[in-house]
Design a protein around this motif. Sequence first.
Motif, PDB file in Angstrom:
ATOM      1  N   ILE A  98       0.838  -1.201   0.000  1.00  0.00           N
ATOM      2  CA  ILE A  98       0.000   0.000   0.000  1.00  0.00           C
ATOM      3  C   ILE A  98       0.866   1.241   0.000  1.00  0.00           C
ATOM      4  CG2 ILE A  98      -1.663   1.324   1.363  1.00  0.00           C
ATOM      5  CD1 ILE A  98      -2.792  -1.369   2.336  1.00  0.00           C
ATOM      6  N   ALA A  99       1.899   1.250   0.824  1.00  0.00           N
ATOM      7  CA  ALA A  99       2.796   2.409   0.884  1.00  0.00           C
ATOM      8  C   ALA A  99       3.488   2.635  -0.454  1.00  0.00           C
ATOM      9  CB  ALA A  99       3.836   2.210   1.988  1.00  0.00           C
ATOM     10  N   LYS A 100       3.885   1.554  -1.119  1.00  0.00           N
ATOM     11  CA  LYS A 100       4.535   1.691  -2.424  1.00  0.00           C
ATOM     12  C   LYS A 100       3.572   2.266  -3.462  1.00  0.00           C
ATOM     13  CE  LYS A 100       8.141  -1.859  -2.080  1.00  0.00           C
ATOM     14  NZ  LYS A 100       8.672  -3.126  -2.628  1.00  0.00           N
ATOM     15  N   ARG A 101       2.351   1.749  -3.466  1.00  0.00           N
ATOM     16  CA  ARG A 101       1.377   2.236  -4.446  1.00  0.00           C
ATOM     17  C   ARG A 101       1.036   3.703  -4.198  1.00  0.00           C
ATOM     18  NH1 ARG A 101      -1.666  -1.659  -7.345  1.00  0.00           N
ATOM     19  NH2 ARG A 101      -3.498  -0.298  -7.288  1.00  0.00           N
ATOM     20  N   LYS A 102       0.903   4.080  -2.940  1.00  0.00           N
ATOM     21  CA  LYS A 102       0.627   5.484  -2.625  1.00  0.00           C
ATOM     22  C   LYS A 102       1.806   6.373  -3.023  1.00  0.00           C
ATOM     23  CE  LYS A 102      -2.743   4.890   1.093  1.00  0.00           C
ATOM     24  NZ  LYS A 102      -3.068   5.116   2.520  1.00  0.00           N
ATOM     25  N   LEU A 103       3.016   5.872  -2.801  1.00  0.00           N
ATOM     26  CA  LEU A 103       4.195   6.636  -3.208  1.00  0.00           C
ATOM     27  C   LEU A 103       4.231   6.792  -4.725  1.00  0.00           C
ATOM     28  CD1 LEU A 103       6.900   7.999  -2.574  1.00  0.00           C
ATOM     29  CD2 LEU A 103       7.972   5.737  -2.680  1.00  0.00           C
ATOM     30  N   MET A 104       3.936   5.725  -5.445  1.00  0.00           N
ATOM     31  CA  MET A 104       3.902   5.796  -6.903  1.00  0.00           C
ATOM     32  C   MET A 104       2.874   6.822  -7.380  1.00  0.00           C
ATOM     33  SD  MET A 104       4.123   1.690  -7.482  1.00  0.00           S
ATOM     34  CE  MET A 104       3.568   1.716  -9.170  1.00  0.00           C
ATOM     35  N   LEU A 105       1.718   6.833  -6.732  1.00  0.00           N
ATOM     36  CA  LEU A 105       0.678   7.797  -7.085  1.00  0.00           C
ATOM     37  C   LEU A 105       1.144   9.215  -6.795  1.00  0.00           C
ATOM     38  CD1 LEU A 105      -2.219   8.485  -7.941  1.00  0.00           C
ATOM     39  CD2 LEU A 105      -2.929   8.093  -5.570  1.00  0.00           C
ATOM     40  N   THR A 106       1.758   9.420  -5.639  1.00  0.00           N
ATOM     41  CA  THR A 106       2.218  10.757  -5.267  1.00  0.00           C
ATOM     42  C   THR A 106       3.309  11.252  -6.212  1.00  0.00           C
ATOM     43  OG1 THR A 106       1.740  10.253  -2.947  1.00  0.00           O
ATOM     44  CG2 THR A 106       3.108  12.162  -3.376  1.00  0.00           C
ATOM     45  N   VAL A 107       4.252  10.368  -6.559  1.00  0.00           N
ATOM     46  CA  VAL A 107       5.311  10.747  -7.500  1.00  0.00           C
ATOM     47  C   VAL A 107       4.714  11.105  -8.854  1.00  0.00           C
ATOM     48  CG1 VAL A 107       7.318   9.890  -8.785  1.00  0.00           C
ATOM     49  CG2 VAL A 107       7.109   9.410  -6.349  1.00  0.00           C
ATOM     50  N   THR A 108       3.749  10.313  -9.308  1.00  0.00           N
ATOM     51  CA  THR A 108       3.103  10.571 -10.596  1.00  0.00           C
ATOM     52  C   THR A 108       2.377  11.911 -10.589  1.00  0.00           C
ATOM     53  OG1 THR A 108       2.814   8.203 -10.951  1.00  0.00           O
ATOM     54  CG2 THR A 108       1.456   9.666 -12.274  1.00  0.00           C
ATOM     55  N   GLU A 109       1.638  12.179  -9.527  1.00  0.00           N
ATOM     56  CA  GLU A 109       0.916  13.456  -9.431  1.00  0.00           C
ATOM     57  C   GLU A 109       1.887  14.625  -9.440  1.00  0.00           C
ATOM     58  OE1 GLU A 109      -3.023  12.050  -6.873  1.00  0.00           O
ATOM     59  OE2 GLU A 109      -1.249  12.796  -5.843  1.00  0.00           O
ATOM     60  N   SER A 110       2.972  14.507  -8.698  1.00  0.00           N
ATOM     61  CA  SER A 110       3.959  15.585  -8.660  1.00  0.00           C
ATOM     62  C   SER A 110       4.612  15.776 -10.028  1.00  0.00           C
ATOM     63  CB  SER A 110       5.029  15.271  -7.603  1.00  0.00           C
ATOM     64  OG  SER A 110       5.971  16.312  -7.509  1.00  0.00           O
ATOM     65  N   TYR A 111       4.854  14.678 -10.719  1.00  0.00           N
ATOM     66  CA  TYR A 111       5.472  14.744 -12.050  1.00  0.00           C
ATOM     67  C   TYR A 111       4.592  15.528 -13.022  1.00  0.00           C
ATOM     68  CZ  TYR A 111       7.498  13.074 -16.462  1.00  0.00           C
ATOM     69  OH  TYR A 111       8.077  13.000 -17.703  1.00  0.00           O
ATOM     70  N   TYR A 112       3.303  15.245 -13.029  1.00  0.00           N
ATOM     71  CA  TYR A 112       2.405  15.934 -13.967  1.00  0.00           C
ATOM     72  C   TYR A 112       2.153  17.376 -13.546  1.00  0.00           C
ATOM     73  CZ  TYR A 112       1.634  11.553 -16.371  1.00  0.00           C
ATOM     74  OH  TYR A 112       1.818  10.406 -17.089  1.00  0.00           O
ATOM     75  N   LYS A 113       2.259  17.657 -12.266  1.00  0.00           N
ATOM     76  CA  LYS A 113       2.198  19.055 -11.829  1.00  0.00           C
ATOM     77  C   LYS A 113       3.416  19.819 -12.344  1.00  0.00           C
ATOM     78  CE  LYS A 113      -0.487  18.148  -7.620  1.00  0.00           C
ATOM     79  NZ  LYS A 113      -0.453  18.100  -6.136  1.00  0.00           N
TER      80      LYS A 113
END
Length: 408
Positions: free
Chosen positions: A115-130
Amino acid sequence: MIHIKYIITIGLLVITSVSYAQSLNDYIEVALKNNPEIQSFELKHQIAEEKTNESVTLANTEFGAGYFVSEPETRTGPQRFKLSVKQMLPWFGTITARENYSSSLADASYTEITIAKRKLMLTVTESYYKLYALQAKQEVLKEQIDLLKHYEQIALTGVEVGKTSAVKVLQLQIRENELDEKRRVFEQEYLGELVAFNLLLNQDKENNVAVISALEIPTQTEEIEIDNLQLHPELLKYDALYNSVTQAELLNQKSNGPNLGIGLDYINVSERTDMDVLDNGKDIFMPMVSISVPIFNKSIRSKTLQNKLQQEEIEMQKALKINQLTTYLEIASKNRTNARISYETQQKNMEQAVNAEEILIKNYETETINFNDLLDILELQLNIQLNEIEAIKNYYLQSALINYITNN
């Protein structure tokens, strides 16, 4: 529960290999490798696995020694000292039940890692597109500023030949200053998001990030597979917790059985000097067996009730989480559709705004250019471009959230 580890590991591979661009994949891999939170969860899981080894141990072996201050006299001689050893053994199957319980806790902790890995992946992706959106907005503003400088030269030429006034030149310059202010604001926001992005990767906060320069919304959007929702790690976590309570109850029932004890007493006997008897001075060896029965232990029944209630609680929590994920999925799906609609609308508007600009320029060949209309058209174009970038960002942010939920 090995199958849970298998399912959620495959899920991570699917997300990273299919859903994201290659450059983003590289950053995600760095984040998963370096992020302190992930490392903390992995250490926690290692501790839980090590507790499985701890659970298979027996109770301490008891050793005793005693010296007879007043030596008891026996037929074969006086007793001098006594040595004893004793080992308590749990009821049959207790150690296995204890090991299974510890193993189930380790499985539950493994889901926390996923779960922590998936949330981190989501957060990194969101930051990347920002970062992409902030970078793209800066580029649009730079292009418009350059375009305004071009029209400023046209206005200066018009002032020289008497086709326009110097006021129009000042208006263009003021607009350039306003756009440069917006560009600098976006630049500061970009630098702030860059720091956040680098910290997610646990690297130098000033590291440069290679963000993709151009993005478009695909013509077709892949369908959402709602069936995969049941395989989401946040739901598998509740399955693992439910199983751990099941194993806890099995261990609890084993605790209701008796404990066995085996031991040996050794008594040293001295020889008698006053007479010669059979087995004179023969030492005493006495095997011992004991049993411990929980006759008045009411905690077993209480723990059984607690475990039953805890399983019901876990089922309610899982049902709540399913509803939450389903709601998030529906909202993300609608928001992604809205982003596509906005993107298509901005493209149509941009085409018309460019046509309007061309009409104004053609009119300049025959008469004085209307710089007020030109500024209005350029501002309209800028807003359209910024809205288009925002639509692209929102589309990919919602896609990332959908991927997080459905594991597509």
